[in-house]
Design a protein around this motif. Sequence first.
Motif, PDB file in Angstrom:
ATOM      1  N   LYS A 200       0.763  -1.259   0.128  1.00  0.00           N
ATOM      2  CA  LYS A 200       0.038  -0.210   0.002  1.00  0.00           C
ATOM      3  C   LYS A 200       0.896   1.385  -0.123  1.00  0.00           C
ATOM      4  O   LYS A 200       0.389   2.235  -0.549  1.00  0.00           O
ATOM      5  CB  LYS A 200      -0.872  -0.046   1.180  1.00  0.00           C
ATOM      6  CG  LYS A 200      -1.790   1.099   1.263  1.00  0.00           C
ATOM      7  CD  LYS A 200      -3.003   0.783   2.262  1.00  0.00           C
ATOM      8  CE  LYS A 200      -4.232   2.107   2.117  1.00  0.00           C
ATOM      9  NZ  LYS A 200      -5.304   1.938   3.229  1.00  0.00           N
ATOM     10  N   TYR A 201       2.068   1.235   0.672  1.00  0.00           N
ATOM     11  CA  TYR A 201       2.895   2.406   0.758  1.00  0.00           C
ATOM     12  C   TYR A 201       4.170   2.413   0.252  1.00  0.00           C
ATOM     13  O   TYR A 201       4.847   3.299   0.199  1.00  0.00           O
ATOM     14  CB  TYR A 201       2.846   2.766   2.466  1.00  0.00           C
ATOM     15  CG  TYR A 201       1.424   3.049   3.081  1.00  0.00           C
ATOM     16  CD1 TYR A 201       0.688   4.256   2.683  1.00  0.00           C
ATOM     17  CD2 TYR A 201       0.877   2.128   3.969  1.00  0.00           C
ATOM     18  CE1 TYR A 201      -0.477   4.465   3.452  1.00  0.00           C
ATOM     19  CE2 TYR A 201      -0.482   2.210   4.313  1.00  0.00           C
ATOM     20  CZ  TYR A 201      -1.068   3.402   4.261  1.00  0.00           C
ATOM     21  OH  TYR A 201      -2.205   3.599   4.769  1.00  0.00           O
ATOM     22  N   GLY A 202       4.476   1.363  -0.478  1.00  0.00           N
ATOM     23  CA  GLY A 202       5.776   1.133  -1.159  1.00  0.00           C
ATOM     24  C   GLY A 202       6.969   1.163  -0.138  1.00  0.00           C
ATOM     25  O   GLY A 202       7.204   1.106   0.996  1.00  0.00           O
ATOM     26  N   ASP A 203       7.969   2.368  -0.806  1.00  0.00           N
ATOM     27  CA  ASP A 203       9.283   2.394   0.183  1.00  0.00           C
ATOM     28  C   ASP A 203       9.282   3.150   1.573  1.00  0.00           C
ATOM     29  O   ASP A 203      10.091   3.346   2.285  1.00  0.00           O
ATOM     30  CB  ASP A 203      10.244   3.450  -0.874  1.00  0.00           C
ATOM     31  CG  ASP A 203      10.796   2.535  -2.008  1.00  0.00           C
ATOM     32  OD1 ASP A 203      10.495   1.380  -1.947  1.00  0.00           O
ATOM     33  OD2 ASP A 203      11.257   3.108  -2.853  1.00  0.00           O
ATOM     34  N   SER A 204       7.803   3.758   1.799  1.00  0.00           N
ATOM     35  CA  SER A 204       7.749   4.361   3.279  1.00  0.00           C
ATOM     36  C   SER A 204       8.152   2.910   4.361  1.00  0.00           C
ATOM     37  O   SER A 204       8.559   3.388   5.281  1.00  0.00           O
ATOM     38  CB  SER A 204       6.538   4.820   3.471  1.00  0.00           C
ATOM     39  OG  SER A 204       6.185   5.847   2.580  1.00  0.00           O
ATOM     40  N   PHE A 205       7.955   1.684   3.808  1.00  0.00           N
ATOM     41  CA  PHE A 205       8.069   0.592   4.658  1.00  0.00           C
ATOM     42  C   PHE A 205       8.999  -0.344   4.099  1.00  0.00           C
ATOM     43  O   PHE A 205       8.452  -1.100   3.237  1.00  0.00           O
ATOM     44  CB  PHE A 205       6.724  -0.191   5.007  1.00  0.00           C
ATOM     45  CG  PHE A 205       5.802   0.622   5.831  1.00  0.00           C
ATOM     46  CD1 PHE A 205       5.848   0.671   7.161  1.00  0.00           C
ATOM     47  CD2 PHE A 205       4.884   1.261   5.329  1.00  0.00           C
ATOM     48  CE1 PHE A 205       4.963   1.329   8.282  1.00  0.00           C
ATOM     49  CE2 PHE A 205       4.062   2.288   6.112  1.00  0.00           C
ATOM     50  CZ  PHE A 205       4.053   2.073   7.688  1.00  0.00           C
ATOM     51  N   ARG A 206      10.199  -0.159   4.283  1.00  0.00           N
ATOM     52  CA  ARG A 206      11.073  -1.185   3.699  1.00  0.00           C
ATOM     53  C   ARG A 206      12.462  -1.237   4.736  1.00  0.00           C
ATOM     54  O   ARG A 206      12.702  -0.518   5.543  1.00  0.00           O
ATOM     55  CB  ARG A 206      12.005  -0.496   2.473  1.00  0.00           C
ATOM     56  CG  ARG A 206      12.467   0.908   2.711  1.00  0.00           C
ATOM     57  CD  ARG A 206      12.958   1.549   1.354  1.00  0.00           C
ATOM     58  NE  ARG A 206      13.518   2.821   1.531  1.00  0.00           N
ATOM     59  CZ  ARG A 206      14.964   2.924   1.869  1.00  0.00           C
ATOM     60  NH1 ARG A 206      15.835   1.889   2.202  1.00  0.00           N
ATOM     61  NH2 ARG A 206      15.381   4.090   2.039  1.00  0.00           N
ATOM     62  N   VAL A 207      13.046  -2.497   4.810  1.00  0.00           N
ATOM     63  CA  VAL A 207      14.087  -2.701   5.678  1.00  0.00           C
ATOM     64  C   VAL A 207      15.243  -1.856   5.326  1.00  0.00           C
ATOM     65  O   VAL A 207      15.626  -1.494   3.999  1.00  0.00           O
ATOM     66  CB  VAL A 207      14.713  -4.144   5.312  1.00  0.00           C
ATOM     67  CG1 VAL A 207      16.045  -4.490   5.984  1.00  0.00           C
ATOM     68  CG2 VAL A 207      13.558  -5.126   5.691  1.00  0.00           C
ATOM     69  N   GLY A 208      15.937  -1.119   6.124  1.00  0.00           N
ATOM     70  CA  GLY A 208      16.716   0.048   5.860  1.00  0.00           C
ATOM     71  C   GLY A 208      16.202   1.276   5.946  1.00  0.00           C
ATOM     72  O   GLY A 208      16.897   2.442   6.132  1.00  0.00           O
ATOM     73  N   GLY A 209      14.718   1.536   5.653  1.00  0.00           N
ATOM     74  CA  GLY A 209      14.208   2.788   5.859  1.00  0.00           C
ATOM     75  C   GLY A 209      13.819   2.887   7.094  1.00  0.00           C
ATOM     76  O   GLY A 209      13.769   2.319   8.072  1.00  0.00           O
ATOM     77  N   ARG A 210      13.512   4.401   7.242  1.00  0.00           N
ATOM     78  CA  ARG A 210      13.062   4.892   8.743  1.00  0.00           C
ATOM     79  C   ARG A 210      12.043   5.933   8.667  1.00  0.00           C
ATOM     80  O   ARG A 210      12.115   6.876   7.779  1.00  0.00           O
ATOM     81  CB  ARG A 210      14.444   5.659   9.378  1.00  0.00           C
ATOM     82  CG  ARG A 210      14.062   6.110  10.669  1.00  0.00           C
ATOM     83  CD  ARG A 210      15.417   6.529  11.544  1.00  0.00           C
ATOM     84  NE  ARG A 210      15.130   7.381  12.617  1.00  0.00           N
ATOM     85  CZ  ARG A 210      15.937   7.723  13.377  1.00  0.00           C
ATOM     86  NH1 ARG A 210      17.311   7.838  13.156  1.00  0.00           N
ATOM     87  NH2 ARG A 210      15.699   8.600  14.641  1.00  0.00           N
TER      88      ARG A 210
END
Length: 243
Positions: A200-210
């Motif tokens: 639903k939110y793509g790169d907003s929720f990724r490993v390594g992201g904050r």
Amino acid sequence: MTDRTMNGIPLNEIWEQLGAEFPQEDIRKHPTTKMDYVSVEKVEERLNNVVGMGNWNFFTDPPQICRFGIENHESCVVSGRLVLYDDNRIPIVRSTCGAADIIYPRDSDRPTSVANALDSAVQDVFKRCAKRFGIARKEKNAMHADKGNGQNRTEKLMKVTFLEAFRALPKGGAKSKVTYGEKTLEMVIWSKEWEALQKKYGDSFRVGGRLNEITFYGVEKEYRGTVQLEFVRLPDNGGKGAA
């Protein structure tokens, strides 16, 4: 003809002692499957106490990488055998295989940790072999155990501030250190919810992201002696508040 013995104990008594139920304090709850389980250390302790430290061994074959599904998900698969020796050093063998998923960060072809996957697969096959000797075979579904464990499973609205980037969990999903109120805790998002958030939110929720902060419905629960926050869902406002 004398009865066959192991560690000076008749075999029929060995099987009874190996298959005895573990005390409640030795039983843990898996955070993803909600099943009760006994740790590898407790299985080894049972073998040492009943069979004797010098009367058993565990062997594994070289690991293999298996791919499955249309997206070629990868698992580390290990075959192993648990060998018990009687007092005449005649072996009794139980063998099977175990596996663990290999986790890849989003948009990366480098696994998060091959060592973690291999270690999890070896632990899995060891416990599966031990079950074939009757050890920890009577595990109960923790969904039923929840009714009497006193933990509060009520969802409540939470707002947290992130202290670090998301880190991958061994079997999918992610976790991160957060502040909640005046406490520093670990927030966990299990694989099903994590995949839904990514879609639903793509790169907003990724490993390594904050993220900076997020408002969500979750539960506060105790895991291995520490309190953690378990993500359940975003509010009905479509996820506003995640930044």
